[in-house]
Design a protein around this motif. Structure first.
Motif, short mmCIF file in Angstrom:
data_model
loop_
_atom_site.label_atom_id
_atom_site.label_comp_id
_atom_site.label_asym_id
_atom_site.label_seq_id
_atom_site.Cartn_x
_atom_site.Cartn_y
_atom_site.Cartn_z
N PRO A 193 0.95 -1.38 -0.07
CA PRO A 193 -0.20 0.06 0.06
C PRO A 193 1.03 1.16 -0.05
N THR A 194 0.60 2.23 -0.86
CA THR A 194 1.40 3.35 -1.27
C THR A 194 0.79 4.62 -1.30
N VAL A 195 1.54 5.41 -0.52
CA VAL A 195 0.95 7.01 -0.48
C VAL A 195 2.07 7.65 -1.11
N LEU A 196 1.53 8.62 -2.29
CA LEU A 196 2.55 9.35 -3.02
C LEU A 196 1.90 10.87 -2.74
N THR A 197 2.88 11.79 -2.47
CA THR A 197 2.54 13.17 -2.07
C THR A 197 3.36 14.02 -3.06
N ASP A 198 2.91 15.35 -3.02
CA ASP A 198 3.65 16.03 -4.03
C ASP A 198 3.48 15.93 -5.55
N VAL A 199 2.15 15.18 -5.97
CA VAL A 199 1.78 14.97 -7.21
C VAL A 199 1.37 16.12 -7.85
N SER A 200 1.79 16.41 -8.91
CA SER A 200 1.41 17.51 -9.72
C SER A 200 0.21 17.47 -10.55
N PHE A 201 -0.51 18.36 -10.85
CA PHE A 201 -1.68 18.07 -11.56
C PHE A 201 -1.56 17.58 -12.90
N ASP A 202 -0.58 17.72 -13.26
CA ASP A 202 -0.08 17.15 -14.74
C ASP A 202 0.49 15.89 -14.95
N ALA A 203 0.69 15.21 -13.45
CA ALA A 203 1.35 13.75 -13.63
C ALA A 203 0.44 12.83 -14.01
N PRO A 204 1.15 12.02 -15.10
CA PRO A 204 0.36 11.18 -16.00
C PRO A 204 -0.24 9.98 -15.08
N ILE A 205 0.14 9.80 -13.96
CA ILE A 205 -0.56 8.72 -13.07
C ILE A 205 -1.81 9.23 -12.80
N LEU A 206 -2.28 10.74 -12.90
CA LEU A 206 -3.79 10.95 -12.53
C LEU A 206 -4.52 10.53 -13.95
N GLN A 207 -3.80 10.32 -14.83
CA GLN A 207 -4.91 10.30 -16.15
C GLN A 207 -5.01 8.65 -16.45
N THR A 208 -4.65 7.79 -15.63
CA THR A 208 -4.59 6.28 -15.79
C THR A 208 -5.36 5.64 -14.70
N GLU A 209 -6.37 4.60 -14.80
CA GLU A 209 -6.94 4.04 -13.79
C GLU A 209 -5.71 3.07 -13.16
N ILE A 210 -5.32 3.14 -11.88
CA ILE A 210 -4.33 2.42 -11.25
C ILE A 210 -4.39 1.06 -11.01
N PHE A 211 -5.83 0.75 -10.51
CA PHE A 211 -6.46 -0.61 -10.22
C PHE A 211 -5.32 -1.14 -9.37
N GLY A 212 -5.05 -0.45 -8.09
CA GLY A 212 -3.91 -1.01 -7.47
C GLY A 212 -3.93 -0.12 -6.05
N PRO A 213 -2.97 -0.52 -5.06
CA PRO A 213 -3.27 0.12 -3.63
C PRO A 213 -2.50 1.45 -3.60
#
Ligand code: NAD
Length: 484
Positions: free
Chosen positions: A372-392
């Motif tokens: 289980p992972t928490v990522l901080t300081d993610v920017s509005f344009d980070a590609p992870i925000l455009q993808t369905e992660i389907f994981g923790p």
């Protein structure tokens, strides 16, 4: 981390169900335990011709099933609900074995799945119509509902029981017969549910189950058969789009429940502890492998640090392991490829400046787990925000301007569900209205309910499942203009 008791019951069906008979095929598909990659079972893999036999069986059973009294159809669904609840523990264990989710999640899924049978047993006797005088006074307008016909139901691996019952329940209530094609990663639960339905008295040919591997040619053959009148699909957006194009050829009625990319917005006036509880539920139900999973956390800067600390404490306290072990609170992902996909998204986010505050790596014990992972300081344009992660994995974005956040939340192609936390209900309702999603959790991290219309807008799908809408999806409207 393998649990040595991981074995499939001797009575587990492993073959196709066609016209009420369990039919073995030469070719087999292996079902894998995500805890250690071992083979749990070999299931008969249906060829396109086998699948067409299942469609024929559904077609042959259709006329008598649609003529069966709604009360009788309802009683079979009700009995199926009762057996599922009586056998909740063994079904939950089966789900955990083939899918990996922890037993508590699997038990919750069985209860949720069974509830679709109960709900639609109640809806089967409430198929309405209309009888009115035409506005001109010239004639009568009579409107009735008729079952669409043979329905092809295709389901994903993440809810192997609930996605099947959410389709079989309304189809049978409406008077349709079905061919269910479960995901080849998790066919055992679907086969077990079909066997339960046989015990509940479902007539031969009304419910057929096939597990073709690969799926593509078999599904295409069924869609081309001229006998399938309804496609109800739950799965990824790319496969949904492909099948919509195929269904277009024969103008097949489609319901599409596709991918999600849910925003989880926490305003500065939110109840922090409720927001963290909701975040855990919205993110970690099914270990993050849910279409409704919170995928993008937008947190107001005033409470960002407190929210991040609280969520990190909860996420790092989770215990990754074998879902059958009582101490495990998060199970492995369903497959190696799913594990690799989650790892790739986290690595890309790091390269984009995100900080890993907990987790951030795959399990090293041979399972398909991811911490289980928490990522901080993610920017509005980070590609992870455009993808369905389907994981923790929970990516946290800090925001300042509350007026701006709606545009960010809506800035994706998906629109299944959104979550909003605020104690200002006026603001909450305004945001809920404006969010481009089929569902909104307002101060709530769980929206799924068999009595509610579930579904998305934009590339998250077409149509709704559950509620009365779910029944209408399997009915055609017939209008008779009458004079006498
Ligand atoms: P998937 O699209 O890979 O598979 C779904 C089903 O389609 C499976 O039965 C699969 O065997 C079949 N399939 C795959 N390729 C096919 C092809 N070329 N032709 C015909 N059939 C094909 O999805 P998945 O990986 O099993 O499930 C995860 C996805 O499902 C996620 O995107 C998730 O968001 C979505 N999902 C949506 C909902 C919802 O209600 N909106 C619910 C659960 C899951």
């Amino acid at each position: 981390m393998k649990n040595e008791s991981a074995k499939i019951s001797a009575s587990q069906p492993l073959d196709s169900l066609i016209a009420g008979k369990w039919v073995a095929h030469k070719s087999k598909v292996s079902v894998t335990n995500p805890v250690d990659g071992s083979t749990l079972a070999q299931v008969s893999s249906a060829t396109p011709d086998d699948c067409l036999s299942a469609v024929d069986a559904a077609q042959s059973a259709f006329n008598s099933w649609k003529a069966t009294a709604p009360r009788v159809r309802a009683e079979i669904l009700r009995k199926s609900f009762e057996i599922m609840i009586a056998e909740q523990e063994s079904l939950a264990r089966l789900i955990t074995l083939e899918n990996g989710k922890v037993l508590s999640d699997a038990r919750a899924e069985v209860a949720y799945a069974a509830e679709f049978f109960r709900w639609f047993s109640e809806e089967a006797v409430r198929i309405d119509g209309d009888y009115r005088r035409a506005p001109s006074g010239a004639n009568w307008l009579m409107v009735s509902r008729q079952p669409v016909g043979v329905a092809l139901l295709a389901t994903p691996w993440n809810f192997p029981a609930a996605m099947a019952t959410r389709k079989i329940g309304p189809a049978l209530a409406a008077g349709c017969t079905v061919v269910l094609k479960p995901a080849s990663e998790t066919p055992l639960t679907a086969l077990a549910i079909a066997e339960i339905m046989q015990r509940a008295g479902v007539p031969d040919g009304v419910v057929n189950v096939v597990v073709p591997s690969p799926s593509g040619p078999a599904v295409s053959a069924m869609l081309k058969s001229d006998r399938v009148r309804k496609l109800s699909f739950t799965g990824s957006t790319p496969v949904g789009s492909l099948l919509l194009a195929q269904a277009a050829e024969k103008i097949i009625n489609c319901t599409m429940e596709l991918g999600g990319n849910a925003p989880f917005i926490v305003f500065d006036d939110a109840d922090l502890s409720a927001a963290i509880d909701g975040a855990m539920l919205a993110k970690m139900r099914n270990g993050g492998a849910a279409c409704t999973a919170a995928n993008r956390f937008f947190v107001h800067e005033k409470i960002y640090d407190a929210f991040a600390d609280g969520l990190t404490a909860r996420m790092s306290a989770l215990v990754l392991g074998d879902g059958l072990d009582a101490k495990t609170t998060v199970g492995p992902l369903v497959s190696k490829s799913q594990q690799q996909q989650v790892a790739k998204l986290v690595d890309e986010a790091k390269a984009f400046g995100a900080k890993v505050v907990c987790g951030g790596s795959a399990a090293t014990d041979g399972s398909y787990g991811y911490f289980p992972t928490v990522l901080t300081d993610v920017s509005f344009d980070a590609p992870i925000l455009q993808t369905e992660i389907f994981g923790p994995v929970a990516p946290l974005v800090r925001f300042k301007d509350s007026d701006d956040i709606l545009a960010h939340a809506n800035n994706v192609e998906h629109g299944l569900v959104s979550y909003v936390y605020t104690q200002d209900l006026g603001r909450g309702m305004r945001i809920a209205e404006a969010l481009e999603s089929g569902m909104v959790g307002l101060n709530r991290g769980l929206v799924s309910d068999p009595a509610a219309p579930f579904g998305g807008v934009k590339q998250s799908g077409l149509g709704r499942e559950g509620a009365h809408d779910g029944l209408l999806a399997f009915l055609e409207t017939k209008y008779v203009a009458g004079n006498w």
